[in-house]
Motif scaffolding. Structure first.
Motif, PDB file in Angstrom:
ATOM      1  N   TYR A   1       8.932  20.269  -9.686  1.00 27.46           N
ATOM      2  CA  TYR A   1       9.391  19.009  -9.138  1.00 27.46           C
ATOM      3  C   TYR A   1      10.063  18.283 -10.286  1.00 27.46           C
ATOM      4  CZ  TYR A   1       8.693  16.444  -4.740  1.00 27.46           C
ATOM      5  OH  TYR A   1       8.849  15.891  -3.509  1.00 27.46           O
ATOM      6  N   THR A   2      11.376  18.083 -10.228  1.00 26.63           N
ATOM      7  CA  THR A   2      12.116  17.591 -11.391  1.00 26.63           C
ATOM      8  C   THR A   2      11.713  16.188 -11.820  1.00 26.63           C
ATOM      9  OG1 THR A   2      13.880  16.841  -9.918  1.00 26.63           O
ATOM     10  CG2 THR A   2      14.118  19.023 -10.911  1.00 26.63           C
ATOM     11  N   THR A   3      10.930  15.500 -10.988  1.00 21.82           N
ATOM     12  CA  THR A   3      10.538  14.146 -11.371  1.00 21.82           C
ATOM     13  C   THR A   3       9.353  14.127 -12.313  1.00 21.82           C
ATOM     14  OG1 THR A   3       9.144  13.987  -9.401  1.00 21.82           O
ATOM     15  CG2 THR A   3      11.406  13.142  -9.246  1.00 21.82           C
ATOM     16  N   ASN A   4       8.548  15.185 -12.366  1.00 24.08           N
ATOM     17  CA  ASN A   4       7.369  15.102 -13.217  1.00 24.08           C
ATOM     18  C   ASN A   4       7.112  16.320 -14.108  1.00 24.08           C
ATOM     19  OD1 ASN A   4       6.728  16.708 -11.061  1.00 24.08           O
ATOM     20  ND2 ASN A   4       4.816  15.688 -10.535  1.00 24.08           N
ATOM     21  N   GLU A   5       7.162  17.583 -13.599  1.00 22.77           N
ATOM     22  CA  GLU A   5       6.794  18.718 -14.462  1.00 22.77           C
ATOM     23  C   GLU A   5       7.626  18.828 -15.736  1.00 22.77           C
ATOM     24  OE1 GLU A   5       4.989  20.515 -10.628  1.00 22.77           O
ATOM     25  OE2 GLU A   5       6.704  19.254 -11.070  1.00 22.77           O
ATOM     26  N   PRO A   6       8.956  18.550 -15.721  1.00 26.83           N
ATOM     27  CA  PRO A   6       9.704  18.648 -16.980  1.00 26.83           C
ATOM     28  C   PRO A   6       9.168  17.740 -18.086  1.00 26.83           C
ATOM     29  CG  PRO A   6      11.229  18.647 -15.129  1.00 26.83           C
ATOM     30  CD  PRO A   6       9.869  18.368 -14.564  1.00 26.83           C
ATOM     31  N   ASP A   7       8.501  16.654 -17.727  1.00 30.01           N
ATOM     32  CA  ASP A   7       7.937  15.770 -18.752  1.00 30.01           C
ATOM     33  C   ASP A   7       6.885  16.509 -19.575  1.00 30.01           C
ATOM     34  OD1 ASP A   7       7.435  13.341 -20.142  1.00 30.01           O
ATOM     35  OD2 ASP A   7       5.665  13.021 -18.904  1.00 30.01           O
ATOM     36  N   TYR A   8       6.054  17.334 -18.915  1.00 36.43           N
ATOM     37  CA  TYR A   8       5.033  18.083 -19.643  1.00 36.43           C
ATOM     38  C   TYR A   8       5.679  19.174 -20.504  1.00 36.43           C
ATOM     39  CZ  TYR A   8       1.825  15.717 -16.493  1.00 36.43           C
ATOM     40  OH  TYR A   8       1.129  14.779 -15.810  1.00 36.43           O
TER      41      TYR A   8
ATOM     42  N   ALA B   1       9.612   7.603 -12.679  1.00 32.47           N
ATOM     43  CA  ALA B   1      10.432   6.558 -12.068  1.00 32.47           C
ATOM     44  C   ALA B   1      11.900   6.728 -12.448  1.00 32.47           C
ATOM     45  CB  ALA B   1       9.914   5.187 -12.493  1.00 32.47           C
ATOM     46  N   ARG B   2      12.163   7.023 -13.739  1.00 32.69           N
ATOM     47  CA  ARG B   2      13.555   7.197 -14.183  1.00 32.69           C
ATOM     48  C   ARG B   2      14.201   8.396 -13.507  1.00 32.69           C
ATOM     49  NH1 ARG B   2      11.086   5.955 -19.135  1.00 32.69           N
ATOM     50  NH2 ARG B   2      11.017   8.165 -19.681  1.00 32.69           N
ATOM     51  N   GLN B   3      13.440   9.482 -13.365  1.00 24.21           N
ATOM     52  CA  GLN B   3      14.018  10.682 -12.764  1.00 24.21           C
ATOM     53  C   GLN B   3      14.260  10.517 -11.265  1.00 24.21           C
ATOM     54  OE1 GLN B   3      15.020  13.181 -14.736  1.00 24.21           O
ATOM     55  NE2 GLN B   3      14.312  11.822 -16.362  1.00 24.21           N
ATOM     56  N   MET B   4      13.561   9.573 -10.650  1.00 23.77           N
ATOM     57  CA  MET B   4      13.733   9.356  -9.210  1.00 23.77           C
ATOM     58  C   MET B   4      15.001   8.571  -8.891  1.00 23.77           C
ATOM     59  SD  MET B   4       9.794   8.620  -7.991  1.00 23.77           S
ATOM     60  CE  MET B   4      10.338   7.776  -6.515  1.00 23.77           C
ATOM     61  N   VAL B   5      15.536   7.822  -9.874  1.00 22.03           N
ATOM     62  CA  VAL B   5      16.699   6.972  -9.594  1.00 22.03           C
ATOM     63  C   VAL B   5      17.874   7.778  -9.050  1.00 22.03           C
ATOM     64  CG1 VAL B   5      18.413   5.456 -10.634  1.00 22.03           C
ATOM     65  CG2 VAL B   5      16.008   5.147 -11.180  1.00 22.03           C
TER      66      VAL B   5
END
Length: 940
Positions: free
Chosen positions: A200-207, A288-292
């Protein structure tokens, strides 16, 4: 919705529309009461989420916490999701009234399930494939035949369908992939358990970013597959039975989403405070930033659904064989105007019919005025959209599709590009790009204009007027041309320079040593694997040199770690100067370096290179005002002669390096099969030692320590022996180093203590009330992190034994490098009454300072002095000096290795306190030593 695209409704004259609304306001009071009675106040409804609480559902939290649901007369309960199909099941079975689903809701509708989509929150699907980065040019086709996590293994590969369609469009058949059960843990990709995974590009890339992992994201939109993401939905039954409740819930939810996307930090704090602390604040803000760009709150009206987009999704399902061509999904998309049930519709139509004549008259009278108001409204709308365009935090430009000229550019676009409005008026879009990116950009634009893709997103570099470079993420969408007007493209850019620089820094830190700037272990292993593949292809050889600096620890201890770092940097430079640029020099950590010599047609040159490295490192290192001298021990192994795997090559090089150290250092040694045999023997003996601890194979021997003036045995030294079932008695010199390196020394030391205390309790009772037993402690055991003597002291208290019953023997080297941990343990021994003996005194770095600094009770003169004792000899003089010094400091002296009566007499004459050696007795098993003590007691 985008300000350049109107919704697909039946066109109405704006003046007529406004007039009609005015007529509705003139309906009788009764009609108003009817409408008011339709409202449902305080109704309880359930919203079922897809996943656990996170920013992905922030709009619904905002609607609840800000009172939007309450204002709509609703009491809403928000439930976490525990599976992909949970929302759909809960809504259709009536346990929830509303749910969150993906574009797969269309399949459910086509399968006969009465689901109705109320609005789209994510205008683009966040699903993508994350794959380990293998080179500068990403290529999804490298995944063919690889290991991938796409979802549950019982999944029929139909969800998420956009990813499956994307793989097939790129020529990858999902059924040929090595599918693994999805763990939803990004660390599985980082640690190499899989080659790629659905994210899910909004969260997993952060890890992945936090782990410093280099990866590429592959988005289905790159192949023209553009699905919706999260959709708010309900059931047909809910729309039919409670049309007003559906309408109010939808409006409040979308209002909540508008607030949430405008106040991300406030929503992150709200989630942490009231919903979930599974993710930290930084992660929530990242989400939040990735969801924009997925929600597009500035350009698209919240909840907007384009039937053409749903038709596009249906066509993708058709290509996957999930839908028949031309399938109709009537009733799938919610229409607020048609949501009321038929009785209410009939009532309203009847009321309207009664007033139609009056309306016609009023309409004629007010037509002129409403036309003016409509014109004012149109102008106000244009001004509002212009304000949004000018104030947007994203750079936006309109570009002529034919010429590439800019027709309109907002301030943020000019700021990011670093160009003036006049510059944009005089140039076309390729003029500001980095030359290396123009070709890729033109290729993507051609695909866009040919209709191969609906839009595209890419990362490019722009050259500013001052010559600096800025990285931007650019999205380009074609606009529907006005009648007779030119074709235009909408280009939106965001400055991602900081992100790119951070990615480059993270990659540098993940692959290169921060001190020497040499490749680190990770990069070294990657290059070695690459070189092995190349060597196998062209038939050449590879040499791996494992280099360890000799005596480097002394540099750190004497000059400090800062100067040690200076030496390591210079050593790295010298080693690199001895090899070719095509070879790899890496630092594995500490003072260990490795070299990969590639494309060797013959191995004779390896000797010369290794010797050059040794000679280079022998030259003095200038460290400030000081000079330091080190040497190097090098182990060498060859591919494919010695091994074919990376692990075996490194293991063999390490073994060869230790042979070089054992042979006197400052030399190199090649790996031989005999080294492997020795290593295997050590491994087998270590495994046997593990069994020995549990299998009652360890035995405790005791050697008497005699008071020289009285001849009484008042002490004994406990000595460990191993009775191996096949090899017989194994020397401590052989198995103690194995126990230290394997960590078994801790368990063995505890066993020795327990056995010694059991026997000394007996001898203090039967032989002498002050009998003592000495225990040898390994430096590894003494210095281990977190170890203490609490267990020993508690055992002594439980057995009603004083600490003086035990003497701990340590070596001088332990005090020479005494850390705070060592000092604390010596203090703990002193506080517990356990005495300390300094073993082999005089053979190491003897220092009077640590005799005065630490609480030492006994000095043990080493047997090398005692063996050559003679009157007037230097050994006698040294022994007498040690005895006098010890007595002056309040210490007792034990002489080891006493084998003759002459040695005993000389030591007694020099006032030595105790003697130990074969003259008084050899080490014997505990039971025999017990009988020995009983016999001496009976005689004495």
């Amino acid at each position: 919705m985008p300000f350049y695209q109107l919704p697909r409704h039946v066109p109405l004259d704006p003046v007529a529309l406004l007039s009609f609304r005015r007529l509705i306001a003139l309906l009788p009071l009764a009609l108003g009461l009817f409408l008011a009675s339709a409202a449902h106040a305080g109704e309880r409804v359930v919203l079922q989420l897809r996943h656990t609480h996170q920013f992905q559902f922030a709009g619904y939290y905002a609607a609840l916490e800000k009172g939007y649901y309450r204002d709509a007369g609703l009491e809403v309960q928000i439930l976490e999701g525990a599976g992909r199909d949970v929302p759909e099941r809960e809504v259709l079975e009536g346990r929830a009234q509303f749910g969150i689903g993906s574009s797969a809701l269309l399949l459910s509708r086509m399968a006969g399930k009465p689901v109705v989509v109320l609005g789209v929150v994510f205008q683009h699907s966040p699903y993508a494939i994350a794959m380990r980065r293998y080179g500068e040019q990403p290529d999804l086709r490298r995944l063919a035949g690889g290991r991938i996590m796409l979802g549950r293994l019982d999944d029929d590969l139909k969800r998420p369908n956009e990813v499956v369609a994307y793989l097939r469009r790129e020529g990858i058949v999902p059924e040929q992939l090595q599918r693994l059960e999805h763990s939803y843990d990004p660390m599985d990709l980082v640690h190499g358990r899989v080659d790629a995974m659905l994210v899910y590009t909004t969260n997993e890339p952060d890890y992945l970013d936090r782990a410093g992992f280099a990866y590429d994201l592959y988005n289905p939109r790159a192949a023209g597959i553009d699905f919706y993401g999260d959709n708010l939905f309900t059931s047909e039954q809910e729309v039919q039975d409670h049309p007003e409740r559906v309408k109010q819930f939808r409006a409040a939810s979308l209002r909540g989403w508008q607030y949430a996307m405008s106040h991300p930090e406030e929503m992150a704090d709200l989630i942490l405070a009231k919903y979930s602390r599974r993710h930290d604040r930084q992660h929530l803000l990242h989400e939040a930033r990735q969801m924009v760009p997925l929600v597009q709150p500035v350009l698209v009206e919240m909840g907007y659904m384009n039937p053409a987009r749903w038709q596009h999704i249906a066509s993708v399902y058709t290509t996957l064989g999930l839908l028949a061509p031309g399938a109709s999904f009537d009733g799938f998309l919610y229409n607020a105007d048609a949501a009321m049930d038929l009785p209410w519709l009939y009532r309203i139509l009847a009321g309207v019919g009664l007033l139609v004549l009056v309306g016609a008259v009023v309409h004629v009278l007010l037509l002129a005025r409403e036309r003016r108001r409509a014109a004012d409204a149109i102008r106000a709308g244009e001004e509002r959209f212009r304000t949004m365009f000018e104030a947007s935090p994203m750079g936006i430009a309109l570009i002529d599709a034919a010429s590439g000229a800019f027709t309109d550019v907002n301030p943020r676009y000019r700021e990011i590009a670093g160009r003036s409005a006049e510059a944009f008026a005089q140039h076309t879009w390729p003029d500001f790009m980095h030359p290396d990116d123009v070709g890729v950009w033109r290729s993507e634009m051609q695909r866009l204009m040919s209709g191969a893709v609906r839009e595209f997103r890419t990362t490019i570099r722009l050259i500013r007027a001052d010559g600096s470079t800025v990285w931007v993420e650019a999205s380009v969408v074609p606009l529907a041309p006005p009648r007779g007007g030119p074709r235009m493209k909408l280009c939106m850019i965001e400055d991602v320079t900081d992100q790119k620089e951070n990615e480059a820094l993270i990659w540098q830190q993940a692959n290169f040593d921060t001190l020497t700037q040499l490749p680190n272990r990770r990069m070294f292993l990657d290059r070695l694997q690459h070189d092995i593949v190349k060597s196998r292809r062209d038939g050449s050889r590879i040499a791996i040199l494992f280099i360890d600096l000799d005596h480097f620890k002394e540099v750190n201890d004497t000059l400090g770690h800062q100067q040690g770092d200076v030496l390591l940097v210079d050593a790295a430079r010298r080693i690199a100067a001895c090899v070719r640029e095509s070879d790899t020099v890496a630092r594995l950590g500490g003072d260990e370096f490795t070299v990969i010599l590639t494309e060797l047609t013959e191995t004779r040159c390896v000797d010369g290179i290794a010797q050059n490295i040794i000679d280079s490192l022998l030259a003095p290192f200038q460290l400030g005002q000081e000079q330091a001298f080190v040497s190097a021990s090098i182990g060498i192994t060859l591919y494919p002669d010695d091994a074919v795997s990376v692990g075996d090559l490194l293991k063999h090089a390490d073994q060869a390096m230790y042979v070089a150290k054992g042979a006197g250092r400052n030399r190199f040694s090649y790996f031989t099969p005999a080294l492997q045999v020795a290593a295997q023997n050590r491994m087998r003996l270590t495994n046997d030692l593990r069994s020995a601890v549990k299998g009652d194979q360890l035995k405790l021997y005791f050697q008497p320590i005699v008071h020289l003036k009285t001849g009484r045995v008042v002490k004994a030294e406990a000595l460990l022996r191993w009775q191996h079932p096949q090899r017989g008695l194994v020397s401590p010199l052989e198995f103690i180093p194995l126990a230290e390196s394997s960590g078994l020394i801790v368990d063995i030391g505890q066993w020795v203590f327990n056995e010694a205390v059991r026997w000394v309790q007996r001898w203090r009772r039967d032989i002498h009330p002050e009998f003592q037993v000495s225990l040898n402690q390994s430096p590894v055991e003494f210095q281990r992190e977190g170890g203490s003597y609490d267990v020993w002291l508690r055992t002594l208290r439980e057995m009603d034994m004083p600490g003086q019953a035990i003497v701990v023997e340590i070596t001088e080297g332990l005090l020479l490098d005494a850390s705070t941990m060592v000092t604390d343990k010596l203090l703990q021994l002193r506080d517990g009454g356990i005495q300390v003996a300094l073993d082999d005194f005089g053979t190491g770095y003897s220092s009077l300072s640590y005799l005065n600094k630490f609480d030492i009770d006994y000095l043990k003169i080493d047997r090398s002095f005692v063996s050559n004792l003679a009157p007037e000899s230097s050994d006698m003089a040294l022994s007498e000096a040690i005895i006098v010094m010890a007595h002056k400091l309040g210490l007792h002296v034990i002489a080891e290795g006493v084998e003759t009566a002459s040695q005993r007499d000389l030591l007694a004459a020099a006032n030595c306190d105790f003697g130990q050696g074969y003259l008084f007795g050899k080490p014997i098993p505990a039971e025999e030593f017990d009988a020995f003590l009983a016999d001496r007691l009976a005689i004495g």
